[in-house]
Scaffold this motif. Structure first.
Motif, mmCIF file in Angstrom:
data_model
loop_
_atom_site.group_PDB
_atom_site.id
_atom_site.type_symbol
_atom_site.label_atom_id
_atom_site.label_comp_id
_atom_site.label_asym_id
_atom_site.label_seq_id
_atom_site.Cartn_x
_atom_site.Cartn_y
_atom_site.Cartn_z
ATOM 1 N N TRP A 1 0.886 -1.104 0.097
ATOM 2 C CA TRP A 1 -0.225 -0.037 0.069
ATOM 3 C C TRP A 1 0.880 1.143 -0.204
ATOM 4 O O TRP A 1 1.855 1.226 0.845
ATOM 5 N N GLY A 2 0.421 2.343 -0.552
ATOM 6 C CA GLY A 2 0.992 3.599 -0.459
ATOM 7 C C GLY A 2 0.177 4.167 0.669
ATOM 8 O O GLY A 2 -0.517 3.651 1.480
ATOM 9 N N GLN A 3 0.765 5.579 0.967
ATOM 10 C CA GLN A 3 0.338 6.267 2.064
ATOM 11 C C GLN A 3 -1.010 7.070 2.077
ATOM 12 O O GLN A 3 -1.457 7.604 2.788
ATOM 13 N N GLY A 4 -1.446 7.386 0.812
ATOM 14 C CA GLY A 4 -2.602 7.896 0.427
ATOM 15 C C GLY A 4 -2.540 9.369 0.102
ATOM 16 O O GLY A 4 -1.447 9.812 0.354
ATOM 17 N N THR A 5 -3.364 9.817 -0.679
ATOM 18 C CA THR A 5 -3.603 11.413 -0.963
ATOM 19 C C THR A 5 -5.064 11.606 -0.630
ATOM 20 O O THR A 5 -6.101 11.142 -1.140
#
Length: 124
Positions: free
Chosen positions: A114-118
């Motif tokens: 997963w990425g950290q989100g935006t």
């Protein structure tokens, strides 16, 4: 170690557009199932879109069909989520992820990285 980094979020008025980007490192996207998810605080994370490694099969949640498009550029190792006709209910943190299973009816399953989100905020 696989790293995913989302960008492109922001504040947009209802009816507006945004394109989110996900940069992947270490992995080559032509071998991975990639997906976009979103989460509103206090609610469960939900799948938005999923793309198979070839880019030939895509899944979209019913709530975004006709408005969102997932794509990728293997040469740049980037995944995109083009969002149009945005609604206030699209407001959420958007994440990209790798997945081990593509379901034509359910999208990305068995997510792994997963990425950290935006943050995407749709408001007037």
């Amino acid at each position: 170690q696989v790293q995913l980094a989302e960008s492109g979020g922001g504040l947009v008025q209802p009816g507006g557009s945004l394109t989110l980007s996900c940069a992947a490192s270490v992995i080559t996207l032509d071998a991975y199932i990639m997906g976009w998810f979103r989460q509103v605080p206090g609610k469960e994370r939900e799948g938005v879109s999923c793309l198979d490694p070839s880019g030939g099969r895509a899944w979209l949640a019913d709530s975004v069909k006709g408005r969102f498009t997932i794509s990728k550029d293997n040469t740049k190792n980037m995944v995109y989520l083009q969002m149009k006709s945005l609604k206030p209910e699209d407001t959420a943190i958007y994440y990209c992820a790798t997945s081990d299973l593509f379901s034509p009816s359910g999208g990305c399953k068995m997510t792994r990285h997963w990425g950290q989100g935006t943050q995407v905020t749709v408001s007037s």
